[in-house]
Design a protein around this motif. Structure first.
Motif, mmCIF file in Angstrom:
data_model
loop_
_atom_site.group_PDB
_atom_site.id
_atom_site.type_symbol
_atom_site.label_atom_id
_atom_site.label_comp_id
_atom_site.label_asym_id
_atom_site.label_seq_id
_atom_site.Cartn_x
_atom_site.Cartn_y
_atom_site.Cartn_z
ATOM 1 N N ALA A 195 0.836 -1.201 0.000
ATOM 2 C CA ALA A 195 0.000 0.000 0.000
ATOM 3 C C ALA A 195 0.869 1.248 0.000
ATOM 4 O O ALA A 195 1.754 1.404 0.847
ATOM 5 C CB ALA A 195 -0.921 0.003 1.215
ATOM 6 N N VAL A 196 0.621 2.127 -0.967
ATOM 7 C CA VAL A 196 1.347 3.392 -1.063
ATOM 8 C C VAL A 196 0.339 4.506 -1.324
ATOM 9 O O VAL A 196 -0.756 4.260 -1.837
ATOM 10 C CB VAL A 196 2.398 3.366 -2.198
ATOM 11 N N PRO A 197 0.677 5.744 -0.955
ATOM 12 C CA PRO A 197 -0.238 6.845 -1.264
ATOM 13 C C PRO A 197 -0.455 6.967 -2.771
ATOM 14 O O PRO A 197 0.436 6.658 -3.569
ATOM 15 C CB PRO A 197 0.484 8.075 -0.714
ATOM 16 N N ALA A 198 -1.636 7.428 -3.135
ATOM 17 C CA ALA A 198 -1.930 7.624 -4.549
ATOM 18 C C ALA A 198 -0.920 8.579 -5.178
ATOM 19 O O ALA A 198 -0.555 8.430 -6.350
ATOM 20 C CB ALA A 198 -3.353 8.139 -4.708
ATOM 21 N N ARG A 199 -0.498 9.557 -4.395
ATOM 22 C CA ARG A 199 0.554 10.486 -4.843
ATOM 23 C C ARG A 199 1.761 10.246 -3.938
ATOM 24 O O ARG A 199 1.970 10.920 -2.950
ATOM 25 C CB ARG A 199 0.051 11.932 -4.736
ATOM 26 N N ASN A 200 2.539 9.245 -4.279
ATOM 27 C CA ASN A 200 3.645 8.795 -3.443
ATOM 28 C C ASN A 200 4.869 9.665 -3.674
ATOM 29 O O ASN A 200 5.285 9.869 -4.816
ATOM 30 C CB ASN A 200 3.965 7.335 -3.764
ATOM 31 N N GLN A 201 5.458 10.176 -2.584
ATOM 32 C CA GLN A 201 6.555 11.134 -2.687
ATOM 33 C C GLN A 201 7.885 10.510 -2.241
ATOM 34 O O GLN A 201 7.908 9.613 -1.401
ATOM 35 C CB GLN A 201 6.261 12.366 -1.824
ATOM 36 N N PRO A 202 9.004 11.008 -2.772
ATOM 37 C CA PRO A 202 10.315 10.471 -2.409
ATOM 38 C C PRO A 202 10.820 11.027 -1.077
ATOM 39 O O PRO A 202 10.243 11.956 -0.509
ATOM 40 C CB PRO A 202 11.207 10.924 -3.567
ATOM 41 N N ALA A 203 11.926 10.461 -0.627
ATOM 42 C CA ALA A 203 12.573 10.926 0.606
ATOM 43 C C ALA A 203 14.080 10.748 0.459
ATOM 44 O O ALA A 203 14.554 9.987 -0.388
ATOM 45 C CB ALA A 203 12.066 10.141 1.811
ATOM 46 N N VAL A 258 -3.479 4.051 -2.502
ATOM 47 C CA VAL A 258 -4.638 4.328 -1.653
ATOM 48 C C VAL A 258 -4.758 5.842 -1.463
ATOM 49 O O VAL A 258 -3.762 6.542 -1.327
ATOM 50 C CB VAL A 258 -4.535 3.620 -0.281
ATOM 51 N N GLU A 259 -5.974 6.326 -1.485
ATOM 52 C CA GLU A 259 -6.228 7.748 -1.263
ATOM 53 C C GLU A 259 -6.217 8.090 0.222
ATOM 54 O O GLU A 259 -5.689 9.121 0.635
ATOM 55 C CB GLU A 259 -7.577 8.141 -1.878
ATOM 56 N N VAL A 263 -0.586 3.282 5.005
ATOM 57 C CA VAL A 263 0.294 2.911 3.903
ATOM 58 C C VAL A 263 1.539 2.239 4.456
ATOM 59 O O VAL A 263 1.792 2.241 5.664
ATOM 60 C CB VAL A 263 0.677 4.132 3.045
ATOM 61 N N SER A 264 2.323 1.661 3.575
ATOM 62 C CA SER A 264 3.528 0.951 3.980
ATOM 63 C C SER A 264 4.590 1.929 4.474
ATOM 64 O O SER A 264 4.569 3.114 4.128
ATOM 65 C CB SER A 264 4.076 0.159 2.797
ATOM 66 N N PRO A 265 5.538 1.429 5.273
ATOM 67 C CA PRO A 265 6.632 2.307 5.714
ATOM 68 C C PRO A 265 7.450 2.784 4.534
ATOM 69 O O PRO A 265 7.514 2.124 3.486
ATOM 70 C CB PRO A 265 7.452 1.397 6.642
ATOM 71 N N PHE A 266 8.084 3.933 4.715
ATOM 72 C CA PHE A 266 8.890 4.554 3.669
ATOM 73 C C PHE A 266 8.070 4.850 2.409
ATOM 74 O O PHE A 266 8.585 4.815 1.299
ATOM 75 C CB PHE A 266 10.114 3.698 3.309
ATOM 76 N N SER A 267 6.775 5.112 2.589
ATOM 77 C CA SER A 267 5.959 5.662 1.508
ATOM 78 C C SER A 267 5.270 6.882 2.098
ATOM 79 O O SER A 267 4.735 6.822 3.207
ATOM 80 C CB SER A 267 4.958 4.639 0.982
ATOM 81 N N PHE A 268 5.296 7.988 1.364
ATOM 82 C CA PHE A 268 4.962 9.275 1.961
ATOM 83 C C PHE A 268 3.997 10.077 1.087
ATOM 84 O O PHE A 268 4.136 10.118 -0.127
ATOM 85 C CB PHE A 268 6.235 10.104 2.184
ATOM 86 N N ARG A 269 3.080 10.752 1.769
ATOM 87 C CA ARG A 269 2.138 11.619 1.063
ATOM 88 C C ARG A 269 2.731 12.995 0.762
ATOM 89 O O ARG A 269 2.129 13.787 0.064
ATOM 90 C CB ARG A 269 0.842 11.750 1.868
ATOM 91 N N ARG A 270 3.890 13.276 1.358
ATOM 92 C CA ARG A 270 4.581 14.517 1.044
ATOM 93 C C ARG A 270 6.073 14.230 0.969
ATOM 94 O O ARG A 270 6.554 13.205 1.461
ATOM 95 C CB ARG A 270 4.324 15.580 2.121
#
Length: 305
Positions: A195-203, A258-259, A263-270
């Motif tokens: 599971a990752v955000p629909a708009r998945n951001q890097p880090a 997912v909206e 979500v899974s770790p190391f997946s970010f909405r920002r």
């Protein structure tokens, strides 16, 4: 990039992961190291251990006795109350104080650009010591805010020179206790969607050995204020899973956007990307994350160094 001569260093915390590597590095450079913690684990050979509750000012003062240090590296300062105690207790006991902070201080800085230190100026952060910082649930939910306010308390003091190291997400080591990469490995092995955000951001990330090295280097320098500690090159969840999948025979990552929801770790909405240019200007160059990512995954998943 080691300290130029042996010095007296106090490490607060230091029992595991980054802390134990920092202590090993300082010892290897010939410094005299004391560790202060609650004593859940014995110290390594050659290190004096002081037992105290860092939240208890009397306990802390008693454990320190007449000792003085050239540098204090505080691995476990999470709240403005703890920072205030440190200012009082270490006034006259050290010339330099290094606090380990976090990328989470930038939790309100949502920008695709890599964030620089001035985005969160400790001198402008409001401090509220009356909040329930002693409540573990409250502190967990306000982790970034606790670190921001702790930074602000240290910055406002003139008792000693201080700097805060804002650490990116840490990867690597056989003793990674977070289980985050193992989470990905299990889902890749079973084919379960990630599971990752629909708009998945890097880090941005940093290897555990590199952050120990950087903290030791910082302890020997004389700059003040915040500094970002991150390898170059932001990574996405897809980048991490690709590296993990290389250690899972026949494995392939399947993502489920997912909206709303967990979500899974190391997946970010920002974005959690930090700019490391200040460290470079000060004389420390971080490697690119892609240089060490395969090794970090292999270490963590027990597939070799």
């Amino acid at each position: 990039m080691a300290m130029k001569k042996p010095v007296e260093v106090l490490v607060i915390g230091g029992n595991r992961y980054v802390g134990k590597r920092l202590i090993a590095r300082l010892l290897g450079e010939g410094h005299r190291v004391t560790v202060l913690n609650r004593g859940s684990l014995p110290p390594p050979a050659g290190v004096e251990q002081l037992l105290a509750d860092r939240d208890d000012e009397r306990s802390l003062t008693g454990a320190l006795g007449p000792r003085v240090f050239d540098v204090v590296v505080d691995q476990v300062c999470y709240t403005p109350r703890q920072a205030a105690i440190a200012r009082r207790v270490f006034s006259g006991r050290t010339r330099r104080y290094v606090m380990t902070s976090t990328v989470e201080v930038y939790e309100y800085e949502d920008s695709p650009a890599l964030v620089r230190e001035e985005a969160v100026d400790p001198f402008t952060v409001a401090v509220d010591p009356g909040l329930p910082w002693d409540d573990p649930a409250f502190l967990e939910s306000r982790y970034g805010e606790g670190k921001r306010q702790a930074e602000a308390v240290l910055a406002a003091g003139g008792e000693f020179a201080s700097t805060v190291v804002r650490v990116a997400h840490v990867l690597g080591g056989h003793d990674d206790f977070t289980g985050r990469l193992a989470h990905y490995a299990e889902r890749i092995r079973t084919g379960e969607p990630i599971a990752v955000p629909a708009r998945n951001q890097p880090a941005t990330y940093v290897h555990v050995e590199e952050i120990a090295r950087f903290l030791a280097w910082t302890a020997g320098e004389d700059f003040t204020g915040p500094v970002n500690a991150a390898s170059g090159g932001p990574l996405t969840t897809e980048d991490l899973c690709e590296a993990v999948a290389a250690h899972v025979p026949g494995g392939r990552a399947v993502f489920r956007p997912v909206e709303v929801g967990e979500v899974s770790p190391f997946s970010f909405r920002r974005s959690y990307g930090m700019d490391n240019a200040r460290a470079a200007r000060l004389g420390y160059t971080f490697p690119d994350a892609r240089q060490w990512l395969p090794r970090a995954v292999a270490e963590t998943l027990g597939k070799g160094a």
